[in-house]
Design a protein around this motif. Sequence first.
Motif, PDB file in Angstrom:
ATOM      1  N   MET A  70       0.843  -1.198   0.000  1.00 59.34           N
ATOM      2  CA  MET A  70       0.000   0.000   0.000  1.00 59.34           C
ATOM      3  C   MET A  70       0.874   1.243   0.000  1.00 59.34           C
ATOM      4  O   MET A  70       2.072   1.191   0.283  1.00 59.34           O
ATOM      5  N   HIS A  71       0.247   2.356  -0.320  1.00 56.97           N
ATOM      6  CA  HIS A  71       0.861   3.662  -0.166  1.00 56.97           C
ATOM      7  C   HIS A  71       0.448   4.185   1.201  1.00 56.97           C
ATOM      8  O   HIS A  71      -0.730   4.108   1.567  1.00 56.97           O
ATOM      9  N   LEU A  72       1.416   4.696   1.925  1.00 60.79           N
ATOM     10  CA  LEU A  72       1.188   5.179   3.283  1.00 60.79           C
ATOM     11  C   LEU A  72       1.709   6.606   3.377  1.00 60.79           C
ATOM     12  O   LEU A  72       2.889   6.859   3.127  1.00 60.79           O
ATOM     13  N   GLY A  73       0.809   7.527   3.691  1.00 63.60           N
ATOM     14  CA  GLY A  73       1.213   8.911   3.915  1.00 63.60           C
ATOM     15  C   GLY A  73       1.631   9.075   5.362  1.00 63.60           C
ATOM     16  O   GLY A  73       0.906   8.670   6.270  1.00 63.60           O
ATOM     17  N   LEU A  74       2.813   9.645   5.574  1.00 66.14           N
ATOM     18  CA  LEU A  74       3.343   9.903   6.911  1.00 66.14           C
ATOM     19  C   LEU A  74       3.783  11.359   6.957  1.00 66.14           C
ATOM     20  O   LEU A  74       4.851  11.692   6.449  1.00 66.14           O
ATOM     21  N   GLY A  75       2.934  12.218   7.518  1.00 64.58           N
ATOM     22  CA  GLY A  75       3.226  13.645   7.457  1.00 64.58           C
ATOM     23  C   GLY A  75       3.220  14.084   6.000  1.00 64.58           C
ATOM     24  O   GLY A  75       2.257  13.834   5.272  1.00 64.58           O
ATOM     25  N   GLU A  76       4.298  14.691   5.540  1.00 64.03           N
ATOM     26  CA  GLU A  76       4.410  15.144   4.147  1.00 64.03           C
ATOM     27  C   GLU A  76       4.994  14.075   3.222  1.00 64.03           C
ATOM     28  O   GLU A  76       5.062  14.267   2.014  1.00 64.03           O
ATOM     29  N   GLU A  77       5.416  12.951   3.772  1.00 68.01           N
ATOM     30  CA  GLU A  77       6.074  11.898   3.007  1.00 68.01           C
ATOM     31  C   GLU A  77       5.072  10.806   2.604  1.00 68.01           C
ATOM     32  O   GLU A  77       4.141  10.502   3.347  1.00 68.01           O
ATOM     33  N   VAL A  78       5.273  10.227   1.415  1.00 62.08           N
ATOM     34  CA  VAL A  78       4.484   9.075   0.970  1.00 62.08           C
ATOM     35  C   VAL A  78       5.456   7.925   0.755  1.00 62.08           C
ATOM     36  O   VAL A  78       6.460   8.061   0.063  1.00 62.08           O
ATOM     37  N   ARG A  79       5.142   6.791   1.384  1.00 61.06           N
ATOM     38  CA  ARG A  79       5.990   5.608   1.278  1.00 61.06           C
ATOM     39  C   ARG A  79       5.176   4.450   0.730  1.00 61.06           C
ATOM     40  O   ARG A  79       3.993   4.332   1.016  1.00 61.06           O
ATOM     41  N   GLU A  80       5.807   3.580  -0.040  1.00 61.97           N
ATOM     42  CA  GLU A  80       5.198   2.311  -0.423  1.00 61.97           C
ATOM     43  C   GLU A  80       5.696   1.285   0.583  1.00 61.97           C
ATOM     44  O   GLU A  80       6.902   1.145   0.780  1.00 61.97           O
ATOM     45  N   VAL A  81       4.762   0.599   1.244  1.00 56.32           N
ATOM     46  CA  VAL A  81       5.137  -0.430   2.197  1.00 56.32           C
ATOM     47  C   VAL A  81       4.535  -1.757   1.745  1.00 56.32           C
ATOM     48  O   VAL A  81       3.438  -1.789   1.178  1.00 56.32           O
ATOM     49  N   THR A  82       5.272  -2.831   1.973  1.00 48.80           N
ATOM     50  CA  THR A  82       4.843  -4.153   1.522  1.00 48.80           C
ATOM     51  C   THR A  82       5.020  -5.180   2.631  1.00 48.80           C
ATOM     52  O   THR A  82       5.602  -4.899   3.675  1.00 48.80           O
ATOM     53  N   ALA A  83       4.523  -6.381   2.349  1.00 51.74           N
ATOM     54  CA  ALA A  83       4.581  -7.476   3.310  1.00 51.74           C
ATOM     55  C   ALA A  83       5.995  -7.624   3.869  1.00 51.74           C
ATOM     56  O   ALA A  83       6.974  -7.546   3.132  1.00 51.74           O
ATOM     57  N   GLY A  84       6.060  -7.784   5.178  1.00 53.83           N
ATOM     58  CA  GLY A  84       7.340  -7.959   5.854  1.00 53.83           C
ATOM     59  C   GLY A  84       7.934  -6.688   6.410  1.00 53.83           C
ATOM     60  O   GLY A  84       8.956  -6.738   7.089  1.00 53.83           O
ATOM     61  N   GLU A  85       7.301  -5.554   6.146  1.00 51.29           N
ATOM     62  CA  GLU A  85       7.833  -4.280   6.660  1.00 51.29           C
ATOM     63  C   GLU A  85       7.061  -3.829   7.898  1.00 51.29           C
ATOM     64  O   GLU A  85       5.853  -4.037   8.005  1.00 51.29           O
ATOM     65  N   ALA A  86       7.794  -3.208   8.815  1.00 51.91           N
ATOM     66  CA  ALA A  86       7.211  -2.672  10.037  1.00 51.91           C
ATOM     67  C   ALA A  86       7.245  -1.150   9.974  1.00 51.91           C
ATOM     68  O   ALA A  86       8.132  -0.562   9.353  1.00 51.91           O
ATOM     69  N   VAL A  87       6.271  -0.515  10.626  1.00 56.24           N
ATOM     70  CA  VAL A  87       6.107   0.942  10.583  1.00 56.24           C
ATOM     71  C   VAL A  87       5.865   1.462  12.001  1.00 56.24           C
ATOM     72  O   VAL A  87       5.100   0.859  12.753  1.00 56.24           O
ATOM     73  N   LEU A  88       6.493   2.568  12.338  1.00 54.42           N
ATOM     74  CA  LEU A  88       6.186   3.292  13.569  1.00 54.42           C
ATOM     75  C   LEU A  88       5.575   4.626  13.186  1.00 54.42           C
ATOM     76  O   LEU A  88       6.161   5.385  12.407  1.00 54.42           O
ATOM     77  N   ILE A  89       4.390   4.906  13.706  1.00 51.64           N
ATOM     78  CA  ILE A  89       3.747   6.201  13.509  1.00 51.64           C
ATOM     79  C   ILE A  89       3.671   6.867  14.882  1.00 51.64           C
ATOM     80  O   ILE A  89       2.868   6.470  15.726  1.00 51.64           O
ATOM     81  N   PRO A  90       4.538   7.851  15.129  1.00 51.25           N
ATOM     82  CA  PRO A  90       4.523   8.519  16.435  1.00 51.25           C
ATOM     83  C   PRO A  90       3.222   9.284  16.669  1.00 51.25           C
ATOM     84  O   PRO A  90       2.531   9.674  15.710  1.00 51.25           O
ATOM     85  N   ALA A  91       2.877   9.514  17.918  1.00 47.95           N
ATOM     86  CA  ALA A  91       1.697  10.301  18.268  1.00 47.95           C
ATOM     87  C   ALA A  91       1.767  11.660  17.576  1.00 47.95           C
ATOM     88  O   ALA A  91       2.833  12.268  17.475  1.00 47.95           O
ATOM     89  N   GLY A  92       0.630  12.116  17.060  1.00 49.47           N
ATOM     90  CA  GLY A  92       0.536  13.431  16.446  1.00 49.47           C
ATOM     91  C   GLY A  92       0.911  13.504  14.980  1.00 49.47           C
ATOM     92  O   GLY A  92       0.738  14.542  14.352  1.00 49.47           O
ATOM     93  N   VAL A  93       1.430  12.418  14.391  1.00 47.84           N
ATOM     94  CA  VAL A  93       1.825  12.432  12.981  1.00 47.84           C
ATOM     95  C   VAL A  93       0.611  12.069  12.118  1.00 47.84           C
ATOM     96  O   VAL A  93      -0.015  11.032  12.301  1.00 47.84           O
ATOM     97  N   ALA A  94       0.296  12.944  11.166  1.00 51.20           N
ATOM     98  CA  ALA A  94      -0.809  12.680  10.236  1.00 51.20           C
ATOM     99  C   ALA A  94      -0.441  11.489   9.361  1.00 51.20           C
ATOM    100  O   ALA A  94       0.713  11.344   8.942  1.00 51.20           O
ATOM    101  N   HIS A  95      -1.434  10.631   9.078  1.00 50.91           N
ATOM    102  CA  HIS A  95      -1.180   9.463   8.241  1.00 50.91           C
ATOM    103  C   HIS A  95      -2.447   9.044   7.496  1.00 50.91           C
ATOM    104  O   HIS A  95      -3.546   9.359   7.920  1.00 50.91           O
ATOM    105  N   TRP A  96      -2.248   8.394   6.352  1.00 54.53           N
ATOM    106  CA  TRP A  96      -3.337   7.860   5.531  1.00 54.53           C
ATOM    107  C   TRP A  96      -2.838   6.613   4.812  1.00 54.53           C
ATOM    108  O   TRP A  96      -1.636   6.377   4.730  1.00 54.53           O
TER     109      TRP A  96
END
Length: 123
Positions: A70-96
């Motif tokens: 999927m495409h994951l918006g993290l603040g102003e950044e957009v990342r493609e993340v796939t199976a096997g990847e881990a993500v940390l979204i800190p408190a207060g960070v906008a995401h989609w």
Amino acid sequence: MSIPVVRPADQVAKKPVQKGTNAFIQVLIGPDEGAPNFILRKFTILPGGRIPAHKHPTIEHEQYVLSGGMHLGLGEEVREVTAGEAVLIPAGVAHWYENRGSQPVEFLCVIPKTKSYETEWLE
């Protein structure tokens, strides 16, 4: 002291994600199962599905992608993340989240158990 729980994910009801499109949530382990500190959730986003931009002022998220991508918006950044990847979204960070692929994406999301869970929708 909590009682151990073993719970098949396929026996947990999928509920639509608030404001999401073709996106579903399952609470695999949470307060109803006696979890004292954390909530384990599983999300499924179907092809073309999305969860719009939002943030949680006081809640961090730890996520692990089980399948798909999927495409994951993290603040102003957009990342493609796939199976096997881990993500940390800190408190207060906008995401989609957006599934632009042809296969469903599934990911686990762990959040701390708190008295309140505030979501600020940004779109």
